[in-house]
Design a protein around this motif. Structure first.
Motif, PDB file in Angstrom:
ATOM      1  N   GLU A  76      14.467  23.400  11.594  1.00 39.57           N
ATOM      2  CA  GLU A  76      15.495  25.287  10.770  1.00 39.57           C
ATOM      3  C   GLU A  76      14.568  25.013   9.952  1.00 39.57           C
ATOM      4  O   GLU A  76      14.881  26.101  10.185  1.00 39.57           O
ATOM      5  CB  GLU A  76      16.833  25.063  10.114  1.00 39.57           C
ATOM      6  N   PHE A  77      13.574  24.681   9.097  1.00 37.38           N
ATOM      7  CA  PHE A  77      12.463  24.859   8.087  1.00 37.38           C
ATOM      8  C   PHE A  77      11.689  26.061   9.143  1.00 37.38           C
ATOM      9  O   PHE A  77      11.930  26.840   8.677  1.00 37.38           O
ATOM     10  CB  PHE A  77      12.304  24.357   7.761  1.00 37.38           C
ATOM     11  N   GLU A  78      11.179  25.462   9.709  1.00 42.89           N
ATOM     12  CA  GLU A  78      10.098  26.122  10.277  1.00 42.89           C
ATOM     13  C   GLU A  78      10.885  27.577  11.012  1.00 42.89           C
ATOM     14  O   GLU A  78       9.907  28.553  11.085  1.00 42.89           O
ATOM     15  CB  GLU A  78       9.387  24.870  12.070  1.00 42.89           C
ATOM     16  N   LEU A  79      11.928  27.722  12.320  1.00 41.55           N
ATOM     17  CA  LEU A  79      12.350  28.683  12.829  1.00 41.55           C
ATOM     18  C   LEU A  79      12.998  29.672  11.512  1.00 41.55           C
ATOM     19  O   LEU A  79      12.376  30.508  11.897  1.00 41.55           O
ATOM     20  CB  LEU A  79      13.912  28.801  13.596  1.00 41.55           C
ATOM     21  N   ARG A  80      13.467  29.169  10.370  1.00 40.20           N
ATOM     22  CA  ARG A  80      13.641  29.810   9.434  1.00 40.20           C
ATOM     23  C   ARG A  80      12.174  31.377   8.896  1.00 40.20           C
ATOM     24  O   ARG A  80      12.218  32.102   8.390  1.00 40.20           O
ATOM     25  CB  ARG A  80      14.569  30.270   8.619  1.00 40.20           C
ATOM     26  N   ARG A  81      11.757  29.830   9.102  1.00 41.41           N
ATOM     27  CA  ARG A  81       9.938  30.682   7.723  1.00 41.41           C
ATOM     28  C   ARG A  81       9.366  31.160   9.167  1.00 41.41           C
ATOM     29  O   ARG A  81       8.745  33.235   8.999  1.00 41.41           O
ATOM     30  CB  ARG A  81       9.456  29.008   8.037  1.00 41.41           C
ATOM     31  N   ASP A  82       9.404  31.081  10.156  1.00 43.86           N
ATOM     32  CA  ASP A  82       8.626  31.819  11.740  1.00 43.86           C
ATOM     33  C   ASP A  82       9.233  33.235  11.484  1.00 43.86           C
ATOM     34  O   ASP A  82       8.867  34.142  12.195  1.00 43.86           O
ATOM     35  CB  ASP A  82       8.418  30.844  12.460  1.00 43.86           C
ATOM     36  N   TYR A  83      10.694  33.506  11.574  1.00 44.25           N
ATOM     37  CA  TYR A  83      10.958  34.489  12.044  1.00 44.25           C
ATOM     38  C   TYR A  83      11.811  35.455  10.876  1.00 44.25           C
ATOM     39  O   TYR A  83      12.272  35.879  11.192  1.00 44.25           O
ATOM     40  CB  TYR A  83      12.295  33.904  13.120  1.00 44.25           C
ATOM     41  N   GLY A  84      11.463  35.095   9.301  1.00 42.45           N
ATOM     42  CA  GLY A  84      11.609  35.303   8.599  1.00 42.45           C
ATOM     43  C   GLY A  84      13.255  35.702   7.814  1.00 42.45           C
ATOM     44  O   GLY A  84      13.974  36.447   7.881  1.00 42.45           O
ATOM     45  N   LEU A  85      13.591  34.759   8.022  1.00 40.00           N
ATOM     46  CA  LEU A  85      15.191  34.563   8.452  1.00 40.00           C
ATOM     47  C   LEU A  85      15.952  34.538   7.424  1.00 40.00           C
ATOM     48  O   LEU A  85      17.311  34.390   6.584  1.00 40.00           O
ATOM     49  CB  LEU A  85      16.695  33.180   9.136  1.00 40.00           C
ATOM     50  N   GLY A  86      14.852  34.107   5.495  1.00 43.82           N
ATOM     51  CA  GLY A  86      15.615  33.821   4.633  1.00 43.82           C
ATOM     52  C   GLY A  86      16.920  32.114   5.108  1.00 43.82           C
ATOM     53  O   GLY A  86      16.661  31.419   6.120  1.00 43.82           O
ATOM     54  N   ALA A  87      17.466  31.544   3.664  1.00 43.37           N
ATOM     55  CA  ALA A  87      17.983  30.969   3.432  1.00 43.37           C
ATOM     56  C   ALA A  87      19.900  31.161   3.815  1.00 43.37           C
ATOM     57  O   ALA A  87      20.232  31.002   3.624  1.00 43.37           O
ATOM     58  CB  ALA A  87      17.903  30.180   1.964  1.00 43.37           C
ATOM     59  N   GLY A  88      19.911  32.225   4.017  1.00 49.47           N
ATOM     60  CA  GLY A  88      21.435  32.863   4.286  1.00 49.47           C
ATOM     61  C   GLY A  88      21.590  32.713   5.563  1.00 49.47           C
ATOM     62  O   GLY A  88      20.912  31.948   6.227  1.00 49.47           O
ATOM     63  N   ARG A  89      22.935  32.890   5.843  1.00 51.30           N
ATOM     64  CA  ARG A  89      23.590  33.447   7.109  1.00 51.30           C
ATOM     65  C   ARG A  89      23.002  33.816   7.904  1.00 51.30           C
ATOM     66  O   ARG A  89      22.596  34.703   8.111  1.00 51.30           O
ATOM     67  CB  ARG A  89      25.471  33.546   7.224  1.00 51.30           C
ATOM     68  N   VAL A  90      22.608  33.020   9.266  1.00 47.85           N
ATOM     69  CA  VAL A  90      22.249  33.848  10.103  1.00 47.85           C
ATOM     70  C   VAL A  90      23.440  34.054  11.588  1.00 47.85           C
ATOM     71  O   VAL A  90      23.980  33.211  12.004  1.00 47.85           O
ATOM     72  CB  VAL A  90      20.931  32.741  10.848  1.00 47.85           C
ATOM     73  N   LEU A  91      23.176  35.213  12.715  1.00 45.27           N
ATOM     74  CA  LEU A  91      23.551  35.444  14.153  1.00 45.27           C
ATOM     75  C   LEU A  91      23.246  35.909  14.433  1.00 45.27           C
ATOM     76  O   LEU A  91      21.934  36.180  14.047  1.00 45.27           O
ATOM     77  CB  LEU A  91      25.261  36.512  13.380  1.00 45.27           C
ATOM     78  N   VAL A  92      23.573  35.391  15.600  1.00 48.82           N
ATOM     79  CA  VAL A  92      22.385  35.098  17.265  1.00 48.82           C
ATOM     80  C   VAL A  92      22.928  36.527  17.767  1.00 48.82           C
ATOM     81  O   VAL A  92      24.149  35.957  18.271  1.00 48.82           O
ATOM     82  CB  VAL A  92      22.150  34.008  17.543  1.00 48.82           C
ATOM     83  N   PHE A  93      22.717  37.462  18.672  1.00 53.99           N
ATOM     84  CA  PHE A  93      22.981  37.992  19.665  1.00 53.99           C
ATOM     85  C   PHE A  93      21.995  38.023  20.428  1.00 53.99           C
ATOM     86  O   PHE A  93      21.084  38.811  20.622  1.00 53.99           O
ATOM     87  CB  PHE A  93      23.776  39.878  19.359  1.00 53.99           C
ATOM     88  N   PRO A  94      21.908  37.763  21.586  1.00 52.53           N
ATOM     89  CA  PRO A  94      20.846  37.240  22.627  1.00 52.53           C
ATOM     90  C   PRO A  94      21.505  38.155  24.301  1.00 52.53           C
ATOM     91  O   PRO A  94      22.081  37.676  24.818  1.00 52.53           O
ATOM     92  CB  PRO A  94      20.741  36.167  22.885  1.00 52.53           C
ATOM     93  N   ALA A  95      20.701  39.306  24.214  1.00 52.38           N
ATOM     94  CA  ALA A  95      21.114  40.852  25.156  1.00 52.38           C
ATOM     95  C   ALA A  95      20.352  41.243  25.052  1.00 52.38           C
ATOM     96  O   ALA A  95      19.478  42.074  23.810  1.00 52.38           O
ATOM     97  CB  ALA A  95      22.102  41.000  25.219  1.00 52.38           C
ATOM     98  N   ILE A  96      19.530  42.498  26.309  1.00 51.04           N
ATOM     99  CA  ILE A  96      18.606  42.899  26.760  1.00 51.04           C
ATOM    100  C   ILE A  96      19.035  43.625  25.993  1.00 51.04           C
ATOM    101  O   ILE A  96      20.515  44.049  26.578  1.00 51.04           O
ATOM    102  CB  ILE A  96      18.292  42.654  27.987  1.00 51.04           C
ATOM    103  N   THR A  97      18.320  45.098  25.586  1.00 47.72           N
ATOM    104  CA  THR A  97      19.551  46.206  24.987  1.00 47.72           C
ATOM    105  C   THR A  97      19.937  47.094  26.482  1.00 47.72           C
ATOM    106  O   THR A  97      19.285  48.322  26.882  1.00 47.72           O
ATOM    107  CB  THR A  97      18.338  47.096  24.040  1.00 47.72           C
ATOM    108  N   HIS A  98      20.830  46.512  27.071  1.00 47.52           N
ATOM    109  CA  HIS A  98      21.527  47.956  27.980  1.00 47.52           C
ATOM    110  C   HIS A  98      23.010  48.383  27.004  1.00 47.52           C
ATOM    111  O   HIS A  98      23.493  47.929  26.276  1.00 47.52           O
ATOM    112  CB  HIS A  98      22.463  46.617  28.764  1.00 47.52           C
ATOM    113  N   PRO A  99      23.437  49.102  27.200  1.00 45.39           N
ATOM    114  CA  PRO A  99      24.272  49.718  26.618  1.00 45.39           C
ATOM    115  C   PRO A  99      25.451  49.534  26.419  1.00 45.39           C
ATOM    116  O   PRO A  99      26.319  49.361  25.961  1.00 45.39           O
ATOM    117  CB  PRO A  99      24.466  50.756  28.048  1.00 45.39           C
ATOM    118  N   HIS A 100      26.055  48.531  27.507  1.00 52.10           N
ATOM    119  CA  HIS A 100      27.637  48.093  27.844  1.00 52.10           C
ATOM    120  C   HIS A 100      27.368  46.580  26.892  1.00 52.10           C
ATOM    121  O   HIS A 100      28.473  46.344  26.540  1.00 52.10           O
ATOM    122  CB  HIS A 100      27.841  47.877  30.093  1.00 52.10           C
TER     123      HIS A 100
END
Length: 262
Positions: A76-100
């Motif tokens: 988690e430390f590496e992922l937060r560091r490399d993706y610039g997530l900080g120390a707060g809560r994280v939400l993830v939405f995995p989806a191509i930017t299709h309209p629907h």
């Protein structure tokens, strides 16, 4: 195999060329096939209703999660560091930017209701036809510092980001199945999703299922926080119904169904 019939419910999201293609090829293929495999009962019912298909001809073969899911994630430390997530809560939405998929809807909810300055929303996936609209919404709503957009990432980092997330959020208007919600539950991450029929069928009571309404989504993060242990356990149990072994057995049954129908 028919994964979904989105072209019937949301034709406005397709190009005229693709709409003509799907409207021609899918009914011909269904008519010609001895057996039709679909991922959910929802798609099965829409195939039967839309094309007058014999219900006995359409069988459900659910998608399955690989047992190796999440097996090679970084810390988690590496992922937060490399993706610039900080120390707060994280939400993830995995989806191509299709309209629907509902990116703008989610961004509007975040801007109006989720005011934690340390909260980060990670949008995973490549660009789709709504890419320009999504980028514009982030700018219009002043979310540039709170929305992280790494695009496509490795499977390992996708699994790691989902694993560390407070929740996987999935506000889609239409799905034939919704594989990311099962993957999240298998990883022990709570799911918040729209009440689209296929998602309701797949998630059941193992996640937070809400209507696509801004006010309805306003309090979902509080609900996730209050029910986190419950949702993690329920999600893992539900994901056990969607393994590759279960999917493979259903596919084998579909081939035997072809043989039985002669």
């Amino acid at each position: 195999t028919v994964h979904d019939l989105q072209h019937l419910t949301h034709p406005e999201y397709l190009s005229a060329k693709k709409l003509r293609y799907l409207s021609t090829v899918i009914p011909r293929s269904i008519e010609r096939a001895a057996t039709v495999a679909v991922p959910t009962e929802y798609v099965r019912s829409t195939v039967v209703e839309a094309y007058g298909t014999d219900p006995d001809k359409v069988v459900v073969v659910p998608h399955g999660v690989e047992p190796t899911l999440g097996g090679s994630v970084r810390s988690e430390f590496e992922l937060r560091r490399d993706y610039g997530l900080g120390a707060g809560r994280v939400l993830v939405f995995p989806a191509i930017t299709h309209p629907h998929k509902g990116h703008r809807f989610l961004l509007e909810v975040m801007a109006a209701h989720w005011d934690d300055p340390d909260l980060r929303l990670v949008l995973l996936g490549g660009p789709g036809s709504a890419e320009a609209d999504v980028a514009a919404a982030i700018d219009e709503l002043g979310l540039e510092r709170r929305v992280i957009r790494p695009g496509r990432v490795t499977d390992a980092d996708r699994d790691g980001l989902v694993s560390l997330a407070e929740a996987l959020v999935f506000p889609s208007e239409y799905e034939g199945f919704g594989a990311p919600v099962i993957e999240a539950m298998a990883l022990g991450t709570p799911v918040v999703c729209s009440d689209q029929p296929a998602l309701v069928e797949v998630v059941r009571d193992a996640g937070v299922v809400v209507a696509r309404d801004h006010d309805a989504w306003s309090g979902v993060l509080d609900e996730v926080a209050d029910r986190r242990a419950e949702l993690r356990g329920a999600g893992r149990r539900r994901a056990a119904d969607f393994t590759t072994a279960v999917s493979g057995a259903a596919l084998l049954a579909a081939y035997r169904h072809v043989r039985a129908r002669g």
